[in-house]
Design an enzyme around this catalytic site. Structure first.
Site, PDB file in Angstrom:
ATOM      1  N   ASP A  13       0.811  -1.224   0.000  1.00  0.00           N
ATOM      2  CA  ASP A  13       0.000   0.000   0.000  1.00  0.00           C
ATOM      3  C   ASP A  13       0.845   1.274   0.000  1.00  0.00           C
ATOM      4  O   ASP A  13       0.445   2.294   0.548  1.00  0.00           O
ATOM      5  CB  ASP A  13      -0.953   0.032   1.215  1.00  0.00           C
ATOM      6  N   GLU A  14       1.997   1.218  -0.619  1.00  0.00           N
ATOM      7  CA  GLU A  14       2.877   2.394  -0.642  1.00  0.00           C
ATOM      8  C   GLU A  14       2.483   3.389  -1.725  1.00  0.00           C
ATOM      9  O   GLU A  14       3.037   4.489  -1.787  1.00  0.00           O
ATOM     10  CB  GLU A  14       4.343   1.980  -0.889  1.00  0.00           C
ATOM     11  N   LYS A  16       2.120   2.123  -5.128  1.00  0.00           N
ATOM     12  CA  LYS A  16       2.790   1.606  -6.334  1.00  0.00           C
ATOM     13  C   LYS A  16       1.938   1.843  -7.584  1.00  0.00           C
ATOM     14  O   LYS A  16       2.463   2.145  -8.649  1.00  0.00           O
ATOM     15  CB  LYS A  16       3.042   0.090  -6.175  1.00  0.00           C
ATOM     16  N   GLY A  17       0.606   1.724  -7.435  1.00  0.00           N
ATOM     17  CA  GLY A  17      -0.285   1.890  -8.580  1.00  0.00           C
ATOM     18  C   GLY A  17      -0.135   3.271  -9.196  1.00  0.00           C
ATOM     19  O   GLY A  17      -0.011   3.415 -10.410  1.00  0.00           O
ATOM     20  N   ASN A  38      -4.783 -10.072  -3.952  1.00  0.00           N
ATOM     21  CA  ASN A  38      -4.552  -9.491  -2.626  1.00  0.00           C
ATOM     22  C   ASN A  38      -4.059  -8.042  -2.793  1.00  0.00           C
ATOM     23  O   ASN A  38      -4.164  -7.243  -1.875  1.00  0.00           O
ATOM     24  CB  ASN A  38      -3.554 -10.321  -1.791  1.00  0.00           C
ATOM     25  N   GLY A  40      -4.081  -4.195  -4.117  1.00  0.00           N
ATOM     26  CA  GLY A  40      -5.088  -3.189  -4.423  1.00  0.00           C
ATOM     27  C   GLY A  40      -4.353  -1.944  -4.869  1.00  0.00           C
ATOM     28  O   GLY A  40      -3.798  -1.232  -4.043  1.00  0.00           O
ATOM     29  N   HIS A  41      -4.274  -1.715  -6.170  1.00  0.00           N
ATOM     30  CA  HIS A  41      -3.481  -0.602  -6.692  1.00  0.00           C
ATOM     31  C   HIS A  41      -4.408   0.474  -7.235  1.00  0.00           C
ATOM     32  O   HIS A  41      -5.212   0.219  -8.136  1.00  0.00           O
ATOM     33  CB  HIS A  41      -2.515  -1.112  -7.765  1.00  0.00           C
ATOM     34  N   GLN A 223       2.339  -6.033  -3.162  1.00  0.00           N
ATOM     35  CA  GLN A 223       2.738  -6.192  -1.755  1.00  0.00           C
ATOM     36  C   GLN A 223       4.017  -5.375  -1.482  1.00  0.00           C
ATOM     37  O   GLN A 223       4.242  -4.387  -2.135  1.00  0.00           O
ATOM     38  CB  GLN A 223       2.923  -7.671  -1.389  1.00  0.00           C
ATOM     39  N   THR A 299      -8.368  -3.244  -0.961  1.00  0.00           N
ATOM     40  CA  THR A 299      -8.839  -4.589  -1.284  1.00  0.00           C
ATOM     41  C   THR A 299      -9.918  -5.040  -0.309  1.00  0.00           C
ATOM     42  O   THR A 299     -10.959  -5.549  -0.701  1.00  0.00           O
ATOM     43  CB  THR A 299      -7.653  -5.579  -1.262  1.00  0.00           C
ATOM     44  N   ARG A 304      -6.015   0.398   8.227  1.00  0.00           N
ATOM     45  CA  ARG A 304      -4.567   0.138   8.237  1.00  0.00           C
ATOM     46  C   ARG A 304      -3.962   0.671   9.527  1.00  0.00           C
ATOM     47  O   ARG A 304      -4.382   1.730  10.013  1.00  0.00           O
ATOM     48  CB  ARG A 304      -3.895   0.816   7.045  1.00  0.00           C
ATOM     49  N   LEU A 331       3.643  12.423   0.847  1.00  0.00           N
ATOM     50  CA  LEU A 331       4.329  13.427   1.659  1.00  0.00           C
ATOM     51  C   LEU A 331       3.322  14.452   2.175  1.00  0.00           C
ATOM     52  O   LEU A 331       3.410  14.934   3.307  1.00  0.00           O
ATOM     53  CB  LEU A 331       5.410  14.115   0.803  1.00  0.00           C
TER      54      LEU A 331
HETATM   55  P1  IMO Z   1      -0.550  -4.059  -2.361  1.00  0.00           P
HETATM   56  O1  IMO Z   1      -0.052  -4.636  -3.666  1.00  0.00           O
HETATM   57  C1  IMO Z   1      -0.901  -4.421   1.945  1.00  0.00           C
HETATM   58  C2  IMO Z   1      -0.973  -8.489   3.619  1.00  0.00           C
HETATM   59  C3  IMO Z   1      -2.254  -8.929   4.271  1.00  0.00           C
HETATM   60  C4  IMO Z   1      -1.700  -9.859   5.331  1.00  0.00           C
HETATM   61  C5  IMO Z   1      -0.548 -10.538   4.610  1.00  0.00           C
HETATM   62  C6  IMO Z   1      -0.884 -11.898   4.030  1.00  0.00           C
HETATM   63  O2  IMO Z   1      -1.828  -3.333  -2.467  1.00  0.00           O
HETATM   64  O3  IMO Z   1       0.526  -3.288  -1.706  1.00  0.00           O
HETATM   65  P2  IMO Z   1      -2.305 -12.613   1.901  1.00  0.00           P
HETATM   66  O4  IMO Z   1      -3.750 -12.388   1.557  1.00  0.00           O
HETATM   67  O5  IMO Z   1      -1.357 -12.047   0.907  1.00  0.00           O
HETATM   68  O6  IMO Z   1      -2.000 -14.053   2.232  1.00  0.00           O
HETATM   69  O7  IMO Z   1      -2.086 -11.815   3.295  1.00  0.00           O
HETATM   70  O8  IMO Z   1      -0.168  -9.662   3.573  1.00  0.00           O
HETATM   71  N1  IMO Z   1      -1.101  -7.996   2.230  1.00  0.00           N
HETATM   72  C7  IMO Z   1      -1.045  -6.702   1.873  1.00  0.00           C
HETATM   73  N2  IMO Z   1      -0.947  -5.581   2.621  1.00  0.00           N
HETATM   74  N3  IMO Z   1      -0.913  -4.311   0.606  1.00  0.00           N
HETATM   75  C8  IMO Z   1      -0.989  -5.421  -0.168  1.00  0.00           C
HETATM   76  O9  IMO Z   1      -0.890  -5.381  -1.493  1.00  0.00           O
HETATM   77  C9  IMO Z   1      -1.103  -6.693   0.465  1.00  0.00           C
HETATM   78  N4  IMO Z   1      -1.201  -7.953   0.035  1.00  0.00           N
HETATM   79  C10 IMO Z   1      -1.186  -8.740   1.104  1.00  0.00           C
HETATM   80  O10 IMO Z   1      -2.942  -7.840   4.837  1.00  0.00           O
HETATM   81  O11 IMO Z   1      -1.161  -9.116   6.391  1.00  0.00           O
HETATM   82 MG    MG Z   2      -2.789  -1.644  -1.868  1.00  0.00          MG
END
Ligand code: IMO
Ligand code: MG
Length: 428
Positions: A13-14, A16-17, A38, A40-41, A223, A299, A304, A331
């Site tokens: 969730d930084e 990236k999208g 998993n 969410g961009h 992720q 997602t 958070r 920022l």
């Molecule tokens: P993006 O791409 C934030 C977290 C889940 C959980 C752990 C394992 O948007 O950055 P999973 O369903 O993958 O087996 O869950 O990983 N998690 C994320 N947290 N952004 C994501 O994706 C994530 N994808 C998985 O919350 O802690």
């Molecule tokens: Mg995300």
């Protein structure tokens, strides 16, 4: 033959999208190599706001291929839903390609994800419940169904029957839940195969061809490094390799092709799900921060956890990925904070811990050592050049660069594509 990677430097969730959508105009293809829905961009541009889970975030650029590589796990229903929604909103999806080697997230994976989480009780990982872990388990156990199998009913049926036989025993005998019907899943699978057929390709060859034609490609991380199955805070991780190594295996990409690795970091920290987060802020301060920054999952909608920038973890991510540069996002969220803190070290059991611990139990005991810097009143929101940043905001960025150990090449000052400071060109 240049490939450039955009990788999550924290717990996902930084932003990236947004970064991918911003950079995608300079490449021929945007390629996902790991994870599944998993992710969410969020992408915001003149075509609207899009929340993407499987479709690569370059999709708003009509001439850019969107490739879903072999390392991704694909839930066909989610993918078809996403493609339909995009088409309805006038976004072309005909340049989407899915690897025939990518594994399919099957209905029993989604069910098992939930059942496993329930059985973990207090030790739950807090997964997204999308079946991602169980799908990768089957891939590794060599009992997965691949996208290519969906196109071939004759090979699919025996594989599915054999796998489901085992899964149903697990579902009913271990978890006491209702077994699933092989016939229903078979029917669905054939439908998925028919719908996905036009998109299925040997994507590793497409990627290699593009690179040989000297085209730029952008590797879209999902992720974050601290959720990496190997390098994250195990077991509170995802089941794939979001860091740079995953890009080679998840695409069939040779490492020499990678010319730049950009790590995306929020200007503070967030984490969703369980597991240690040394700089977490609690109570009313956290609630206010979360609401103001709208830190709720794209997602799952989950709240958070929020906290200060963790430079120990940030430096570790830089090392694991060999980052050549960083992107600092959100920022603007810190605008108006009286002061801002950066975690520059940890202490555990009275001892200094200078590196990110591999043992999650140690990490759980780590207390952050903070450096506090003055905040800024004037907005950074929507700034498009460095000289528009208040001095204290710039000082904060400089300190993060110094502690993480690589230059901030891009700074994001809002969700929209144009709310961006390009400090240094990332893709020549
Ligand atoms: P993006 O791409 C934030 C977290 C889940 C959980 C752990 C394992 O948007 O950055 P999973 O369903 O993958 O087996 O869950 O990983 N998690 C994320 N947290 N952004 C994501 O994706 C994530 N994808 C998985 O919350 O802690
Ligand atoms: Mg995300």
């Amino acid at each position: 033959m240049p490939a450039f990677a955009v990788i999550g430097g924290q717990w996902g969730d930084e932003g990236k999208g947004k970064v991918i959508d911003y950079l995608a105009g300079r490449v021929s293809a945007v390629v996902r190599y790991a994870g599944g829905n998993n992710a969410g961009h969020t992408v915001v541009n003149d075509k609207g706001e899009f929340s993407l889970h499987l479709v690569p975030s370059g999709i708003c650029w009509p001439d850019v291929y969107g490739i879903i590589g072999n390392g991704v796990v694909v839930d066909p229903e989610v993918l078809m839903g996403e493609l339909n929604e995009l088409s309805e909103r006038g976004i072309e999806t005909d340049k989407l390609c899915i690897s025939d080697r990518a594994h399919v997230v099957m209905p029993y994976h989604v069910l098992l994800d939930r059942l496993e989480e329930e059985s973990r009780g207090n030790a739950a990982i807090g997964t997204t419940g999308r079946g991602i872990g169980p799908a990768y388990v089957d891939k590794t156990a060599r009992m997965g169904i691949r996208v290519g199998d969906l196109l071939d009913p004759e090979s699919l049926r025996p594989r599915l029957e054999q796998t489901l036989n085992i899964k149903n025993k697990l579902i009913s005998a271990v978890y006491g839940a209702e077994p699933l019907s092989a016939e229903e899943i078979m029917e669905k699978s054939l439908e998925w195969g028919n719908q996905l057929r036009p998109y299925v390709h040997a994507t590793e060859q497409l990627v290699q061809d593009l690179l040989e034609q000297d085209q730029n490609i952008l590797l879209e991380g999902a992720q974050g490094t601290l959720l990496d199955l190997d390098h994250g805070s195990y077991p509170y991780v995802t089941s794939s390799s979001p860091s740079i190594g995953g890009a080679c295996t998840g695409l069939g990409l040779n490492p020499q092709a990678i010319k730049g690795v950009l790590g995306v970091y929020k200007a503070y920290s967030t984490r969703v799900g369980g597991g240690p987060m040394a700089t977490e802020v609690f109570g009313e301060a956290a609630d206010a921060w979360r609401d103001m920054a709208n830190e709720f999952g794209a997602t799952t909608g989950r709240a958070r956890r929020v906290g200060w920038f963790d430079a120990v973890a940030g430096r570790y991510s830089r090392q694991v990925n060999g980052l050549t540069g960083m992107v600092i996002t959100r920022l603007d969220i810190l605008d108006g904070f009286p002061s801002v803190k950066i975690c520059v070290g940890y202490r555990a059991n009275g001892q200094e811990v200078s590196r990110f611990p591999s043992d999650t139990r140690v990490l759980e005991q780590c207390v952050p050592v903070y450096e506090e810097m003055p905040g800024w009143d004037e907005p950074t929101a929507s700034a498009t050049s460095l000289d528009q940043l208040p001095q204290n905001a710039l000082a904060y960025v400089r300190r993060i660069e110094e502690l993480v150990g690589c230059p901030a090449q891009v700074i994001s000052t809002g969700p929209s594509r144009d709310e961006t400071i390009l400090v240094e060109q990332v893709i020549p």
